[in-house]
Each structure stands twice: as C-alpha cells, then as structure tokens.
Motif scaffolding. Structure first.
Motif, mmCIF file in Angstrom:
data_model
loop_
_atom_site.group_PDB
_atom_site.id
_atom_site.type_symbol
_atom_site.label_atom_id
_atom_site.label_comp_id
_atom_site.label_asym_id
_atom_site.label_seq_id
_atom_site.Cartn_x
_atom_site.Cartn_y
_atom_site.Cartn_z
ATOM 1 N N ALA A 227 0.933 -1.164 -0.471
ATOM 2 C CA ALA A 227 0.077 -0.156 -0.082
ATOM 3 C C ALA A 227 0.815 1.610 0.284
ATOM 4 N N LEU A 228 2.127 1.255 0.250
ATOM 5 C CA LEU A 228 2.824 2.728 0.668
ATOM 6 C C LEU A 228 3.713 3.283 -0.760
ATOM 7 N N ASN A 229 4.382 1.679 -1.094
ATOM 8 C CA ASN A 229 4.806 1.484 -2.253
ATOM 9 C C ASN A 229 4.040 2.151 -3.802
ATOM 10 N N VAL A 230 2.969 1.939 -3.341
ATOM 11 C CA VAL A 230 1.411 2.502 -3.807
ATOM 12 C C VAL A 230 1.591 3.804 -4.396
ATOM 13 N N VAL A 231 1.676 4.418 -2.867
ATOM 14 C CA VAL A 231 1.608 5.849 -2.493
ATOM 15 C C VAL A 231 2.603 6.568 -3.170
ATOM 16 N N LEU A 232 4.001 5.382 -3.050
ATOM 17 C CA LEU A 232 4.680 6.583 -4.045
ATOM 18 C C LEU A 232 5.282 6.335 -5.481
ATOM 19 N N GLY A 233 4.324 5.055 -5.765
ATOM 20 C CA GLY A 233 4.246 5.087 -7.324
ATOM 21 C C GLY A 233 3.317 6.497 -7.364
ATOM 22 N N ALA A 234 2.298 6.585 -7.239
ATOM 23 C CA ALA A 234 1.670 7.629 -7.196
ATOM 24 C C ALA A 234 2.092 9.099 -7.331
ATOM 25 N N GLN A 235 2.902 9.284 -6.663
ATOM 26 C CA GLN A 235 3.383 10.602 -6.600
ATOM 27 C C GLN A 235 4.763 10.954 -7.237
ATOM 28 N N LEU A 236 5.506 9.365 -7.979
ATOM 29 C CA LEU A 236 6.104 9.272 -8.819
ATOM 30 C C LEU A 236 5.362 10.318 -10.212
#
Length: 340
Positions: A227-236
């Motif tokens: 879930a948190l890596n998905v947030v980082l991916g969205a920020q990218l």
C-alpha cells in the motif's frame, strides 16, 4: 512426448526436483499432467520466488547509481531508509531462524545490503562538515554490525515479537519519504525502477507467502508495504518532470545569488577612497591681512549621532603677521594685535 520428458538428463531432473519437489516434478514434467492445480500453484509460487530473489539482488542498484552519478542524495529521506533497513533485517532473521524456503525471503538479504549502502551514501553526500560526516559514518557502521549480531543471537520467541514490529516499521519507513516528496513537490533522486520493482515484489510475495508459508505476520507486512509503495508510485507519476524544473529553479537562484554578491563587491571596490585633508597653518601677507575667521561658526554638531564634524580647510585657524613699521605711524604707536 512423455518418453522425452521422462528421460531428461539427470542434472535437469535434479534441478527440477530441487525447485518444485519430486511429486510436482513427476506430475507436471514427466507425466505432463497440466490439470494438477495444486502443483501448478506451487510451481508458479516457486518461479515467482526465484524471480523475486534475482530481481531483489539488483532492485536498488539503479538508486545507488543515481546517487553516485549525481553525487547527491537530494530528495531521499535518511530516517526512511534506516527504518526500512531495520524492517528488512528483522524479516530476514525471522525467516532464516524459522527455516523458511530461501525462495520466500531471499530478496531481503540483498535488499538489506543495498539499503545499508544507500544509507551510508546519504550520510556521505549530506551537506555537513567532513568531521561530522565521518563520525556519522562510523556510528552507522557500528550500529549496523551490532544490530546484525543481536538479530542473529536473539531467542526465537523474542524474534517473533520483533517481527510484529515490522508492521509499524514499514509504515514509518515510508511516511518520511512520502512527506518529503509532498513538501518538495518532487521525488528528487528517488529511483522509479526501485519503487515499481517493490510494488511488483510485494504483490508476488503475497502470493508466495500464502502458498508456501502461510504466516499471517509476514503476509500483513507485505500488504502494508504494498500500500505504501503504491503511494510512492503515485507520487512519482504526479511529480514526474518536476525534478528538472526544481533543479533549474535552484540553479537560477544560485546564479542570482552569486551575481548579486559579485555586483555588491564590485560597487564597493569602485567607490573612491576619501581622505580628509590635514588643516595647516598659513600665513597671509601684509596686503591680504584679514581678521581671523570664527572657528566656532564652522563647527557642525550632528545631533543624530553625537559626532562633531571636522572643519573644512577654508575654516582652518590662520595667524597673520603684523605689517612692518613705517614712519607714518602716528605718535610712534606700535602695531599690536592679539592673536587667539
């Protein structure tokens, strides 16, 4: 076809049995029984696990190359990497001590080593004095060695309790990076390859953990990390292209600062050096004899700063010599003048 599959070379057969087991190898390879769903899932899990281990060995390499080539760790959160490394280390020790298959946790070994290197690089390229930087590097290295020894020697029950802490560790290891990206409106030197690989790895790990291990603690940790890596991916995705614009703004501000400093120094050097003349005494001739000026009238007192200004050269105190005596002097009076 089965005549070929049942007579494969011994090293192929041994390799297949070591990966999927004798039962599934016989069913899927030798007998070509592709309807065996249980063995298919197990084989898929094994294949994904091996792929994740291989991918994990190079997952953070692009991130390391970005930092080294740019000689900067801008945009990377040091607390995030410290907590993430600790989480990887606990999961690695927990899985190793419980004798899980290496294909279910092997990438944690490589990710832990790569994260340690990234952490040291962040400290090395931090804008601090060299003495403080060296002290932090030594402290971090000693803390890493001490933590590794503690995780290897702790009792299994205590290690199980630490495994439960990987859930909040996973949470707090990503939040500093997410917050820093949001504040800067940029992802800095964060590697897109590393983030996308972690998303794919967490998805695959959820499947392999369910098929081969069935440990709820490990599965929950991977779910939260996903879930948190998905947030980082969205920020990218959102801040894509902002890194270049931010670097251009920083370079422009630095150029303006340097230009302004140079202009100020140039204007200061261009100012003429003013020297106050030294008042001298002059003696006038007899033909230009005049009474002495009132020096008190030429003294200016600055009420604002309490300083007394120096009189001008024209207002300097002058002393005149008396004229020569002549016979026309009435009554033989002597010329006399009081000199102040």
């Amino acid at each position: 076809m089965t005549a070929i599959t049942q007579n494969l070379p011994w090293f192929v057969k041994d390799l297949g049995i070591s990966i999927v087991g004798k039962e599934c190898y016989t069913s899927l390879v030798e007998n070509l029984h592709l309807g065996d769903v249980k063995c298919l899932k197990y084989s898929l899990s094994k294949g994904l696990g091996i792929g994740i281990v291989v991918g994990g060995s190079i997952m953070k390499v692009p991130q390391i190359l970005l930092i080294v080539n740019a000689r900067s760790a801008r945009g990377l959160s040091l607390p995030a990497y410290i907590l993430e490394t600790l989480s990887y280390g606990i999961t690695l020790a927990y899985s190793f001590r419980h004798q899980f298959p290496f294909s279910t946790y092997g990438e944690n070994l490589f990710l832990t080593l790569q994260n340690i290197l990234i952490t040291l690089l962040i400290i090395h390229y931090a804008p601090t004095r060299s003495s403080q930087r060296s002290q932090k590097l030594i402290t971090t290295t000693l803390a890493t060695l001490a933590s590794s020894f503690a995780l290897y020697t702790l009792p299994t029950q205590t290690l199980s309790l630490l495994q439960m802490t990987t859930l909040p560790l996973s949470l707090f290891s990503k939040l500093p990076q997410i917050r820093q990206n949001y504040r800067a409106q940029s992802t800095g030197q964060l590697s897109a390859f590393a983030v996308l690989s972690q998303i794919a790895g967490c998805l695959a790990r959820l499947f392999t953990t369910a098929q081969e291990v069935g440990d709820g603690l490990v599965a929950a940790g991977f779910a939260l990390a996903l879930a948190l890596n998905v947030v980082l991916g969205a920020q990218l995705y959102i801040y894509w292209g902002e890194n270049g614009a931010q670097k251009q703004r920083a370079d422009y501000e630095m150029h303006e600062k340097i230009t302004s400093t140079s202009a100020t120094a140039t204007s200061w050097d261009a100012q003429p050096q003013i020297h106050q003349p030294v008042a001298t005494r002059s003696y006038a001739s007899a033909a230009t004899l005049s009474p002495p000026p009132n020096t008190n009238a030429n003294t200016n007192v600055n009420a604002a700063n309490g300083r007394q200004s120096s009189p001008s050269p024209s207002a300097a105190h002058r002393v005149s010599t008396p004229p020569p005596r002549t016979p026309s002097s009435a009554g033989g009076r002597k010329w006399a003048r009081k000199v102040d």
